[in-house]
Design a protein around this motif. Structure first.
Motif, PDB file in Angstrom:
ATOM      1  N   PRO A 172      -1.489   9.196  -4.911  1.00 13.81           N
ATOM      2  CA  PRO A 172      -2.278  10.367  -4.498  1.00 13.81           C
ATOM      3  C   PRO A 172      -2.623  10.394  -3.009  1.00 13.81           C
ATOM      4  CG  PRO A 172      -3.144   9.464  -6.541  1.00 13.81           C
ATOM      5  CD  PRO A 172      -2.080   8.512  -6.061  1.00 13.81           C
ATOM      6  N   GLU A 173      -2.963   9.248  -2.424  1.00 12.69           N
ATOM      7  CA  GLU A 173      -3.337   9.233  -1.007  1.00 12.69           C
ATOM      8  C   GLU A 173      -2.134   9.504  -0.108  1.00 12.69           C
ATOM      9  OE1 GLU A 173      -2.470   4.977  -2.248  1.00 12.69           O
ATOM     10  OE2 GLU A 173      -3.530   6.680  -3.120  1.00 12.69           O
ATOM     11  N   ILE A 174      -0.945   9.160  -0.556  1.00 15.63           N
ATOM     12  CA  ILE A 174       0.289   9.456   0.200  1.00 15.63           C
ATOM     13  C   ILE A 174       0.652  10.928   0.004  1.00 15.63           C
ATOM     14  CG2 ILE A 174       2.759   8.925   0.442  1.00 15.63           C
ATOM     15  CD1 ILE A 174       1.026   6.584   1.308  1.00 15.63           C
ATOM     16  N   ASN A 175       0.588  11.377  -1.232  1.00 12.92           N
ATOM     17  CA  ASN A 175       0.960  12.747  -1.568  1.00 12.92           C
ATOM     18  C   ASN A 175       0.052  13.756  -0.857  1.00 12.92           C
ATOM     19  OD1 ASN A 175       2.492  14.701  -2.807  1.00 12.92           O
ATOM     20  ND2 ASN A 175       1.567  14.465  -4.815  1.00 12.92           N
ATOM     21  N   GLU A 209       9.103   3.139  -3.965  1.00 13.04           N
ATOM     22  CA  GLU A 209       8.318   1.917  -3.756  1.00 13.04           C
ATOM     23  C   GLU A 209       7.837   1.833  -2.300  1.00 13.04           C
ATOM     24  OE1 GLU A 209       9.666  -2.625  -3.366  1.00 13.04           O
ATOM     25  OE2 GLU A 209      10.057  -1.772  -5.349  1.00 13.04           O
ATOM     26  N   ARG A 210       8.730   2.089  -1.378  1.00 16.83           N
ATOM     27  CA  ARG A 210       8.372   2.027   0.050  1.00 16.83           C
ATOM     28  C   ARG A 210       7.427   3.164   0.438  1.00 16.83           C
ATOM     29  NH1 ARG A 210      14.001  -0.372   2.606  1.00 16.83           N
ATOM     30  NH2 ARG A 210      13.825  -2.321   1.420  1.00 16.83           N
ATOM     31  N   LEU A 211       7.666   4.333  -0.097  1.00 17.93           N
ATOM     32  CA  LEU A 211       6.785   5.463   0.194  1.00 17.93           C
ATOM     33  C   LEU A 211       5.361   5.160  -0.268  1.00 17.93           C
ATOM     34  CD1 LEU A 211       6.632   8.390   1.272  1.00 17.93           C
ATOM     35  CD2 LEU A 211       7.140   9.152  -1.058  1.00 17.93           C
ATOM     36  N   ASN A 212       5.227   4.674  -1.476  1.00 15.14           N
ATOM     37  CA  ASN A 212       3.899   4.367  -2.022  1.00 15.14           C
ATOM     38  C   ASN A 212       3.226   3.195  -1.316  1.00 15.14           C
ATOM     39  OD1 ASN A 212       3.661   6.480  -3.807  1.00 15.14           O
ATOM     40  ND2 ASN A 212       4.596   5.366  -5.499  1.00 15.14           N
ATOM     41  N   ALA A 213       4.018   2.376  -0.651  1.00 14.21           N
ATOM     42  CA  ALA A 213       3.458   1.267   0.139  1.00 14.21           C
ATOM     43  C   ALA A 213       3.072   1.724   1.540  1.00 14.21           C
ATOM     44  CB  ALA A 213       4.465   0.119   0.210  1.00 14.21           C
ATOM     45  N   GLY A 214       3.266   3.017   1.826  1.00 11.97           N
ATOM     46  CA  GLY A 214       2.928   3.544   3.140  1.00 11.97           C
ATOM     47  C   GLY A 214       4.006   3.336   4.184  1.00 11.97           C
ATOM     48  N   ARG A 215       5.170   2.878   3.764  1.00 13.22           N
ATOM     49  CA  ARG A 215       6.295   2.639   4.672  1.00 13.22           C
ATOM     50  C   ARG A 215       7.193   3.878   4.686  1.00 13.22           C
ATOM     51  NH1 ARG A 215       8.774  -2.746   2.497  1.00 13.22           N
ATOM     52  NH2 ARG A 215      10.282  -2.254   4.129  1.00 13.22           N
ATOM     53  N   VAL A 216       6.658   4.950   5.244  1.00  2.00           N
ATOM     54  CA  VAL A 216       7.309   6.259   5.163  1.00  2.00           C
ATOM     55  C   VAL A 216       8.677   6.266   5.842  1.00  2.00           C
ATOM     56  CG1 VAL A 216       7.088   8.696   5.755  1.00  2.00           C
ATOM     57  CG2 VAL A 216       5.090   7.417   4.965  1.00  2.00           C
ATOM     58  N   ARG A 217       8.766   5.735   7.044  1.00  2.00           N
ATOM     59  CA  ARG A 217      10.056   5.721   7.755  1.00  2.00           C
ATOM     60  C   ARG A 217      11.102   4.953   6.930  1.00  2.00           C
ATOM     61  NH1 ARG A 217      11.131   7.156  12.616  1.00  2.00           N
ATOM     62  NH2 ARG A 217       8.975   7.011  13.294  1.00  2.00           N
TER      63      ARG A 217
END
Length: 166
Positions: A89-92, A122-130
Motif C-alpha cells: 500500500p505505501e508503494i502503491n 519483490e523489488r518494487l515492494n522492497a522500495g527498489r523501484v529502479r
C-alpha cells in the motif's frame, strides 16, 4: 513507434487512475494491434481483438469493435486490480500514473500469476523501484523464443516505469 509523450499527454480520462488507464490502453493497442477475427499469436495461442486470450477464445471467431473495446477494458481492469492487490500500500499510494500504466501493460501481457511471483514485484515492494523497472527487459521470451516485438514493448514499459525517478 509512437512517442511516449503522445501516450502521456493525450486523451487522459481524468485523474491519476484515468491517466494510467489511458496510457496503458495506448501502449497495449500499439503493441498488440486489434483484430476482429481470432488468430494464433506468435507462439500459437488463440487471440482475438487487442491481445485477448483465454479459454473462450478459439480460432475463426469474430467480435465487433465494441466487443473488443469491452474485452480490453476488462483485461486492463484485471491488471490494475492485480497491482492494487499485490503492491504494498505505501508503494502503491505514491506510484505515478506512468509506472502504473507500464505495470498494467506488462501484467496484461504476462499474466497476473507471473506478476505475483516475480522478482519485479519483490523489488518494487522492497522500495527498489529502479531495480524493479529494470526487470521488465528480462521478459522478452515466449515459449523460449526471444521476440523482437517483446523487446520493443519492454523497452517502452521500462521507460514509462522509470519516469519520475532521479
Amino acid at each position: 513507434m509512437k512517442n511516449l509523450g503522445s501516450w502521456i499527454g493525450g486523451g487522459a480520462i481524468g485523474g491519476a487512475c484515468g491517466l494510467a488507464l489511458s496510457i496503458s490502453i495506448g501502449v497495449v493497442k500499439h503493441y498488440e494491434g486489434t483484430e476482429l477475427e481470432s488468430y494464433p499469436d506468435p507462439v500459437g495461442i488463440p487471440t482475438i481483438c487487442t491481445g485477448h486470450t483465454g479459454p473462450t477464445v478459439e480460432l475463426h471467431q469474430t467480435k465487433t469493435a465494441e466487443e473488443c473495446e469491452a474485452l480490453l477494458a476488462g483485461d486492463l481492469g484485471k491488471a490494475f486490480d492485480a497491482i492494487d492487490r499485490n503492491v504494498a500500500p505505501e508503494i502503491n499510494a505514491t506510484m505515478p500514473p506512468t509506472r502504473r500504466a507500464a505495470l498494467a501493460s506488462w501484467i496484461f501481457n504476462v499474466g497476473q500469476g507471473a506478476f505475483r511471483d516475480s522478482t519485479l514485484l519483490e523489488r518494487l515492494n522492497a522500495g527498489r523501484v529502479r531495480d524493479a523497472c529494470n526487470q521488465l527487459t528480462r521478459w522478452v521470451y515466449a515459449k523460449g523464443r526471444k521476440l523482437a516485438g517483446l523487446v520493443k514493448r519492454r523497452s517502452t514499459e521500462r521507460e514509462l516505469c522509470l519516469m519520475g525517478l532521479e
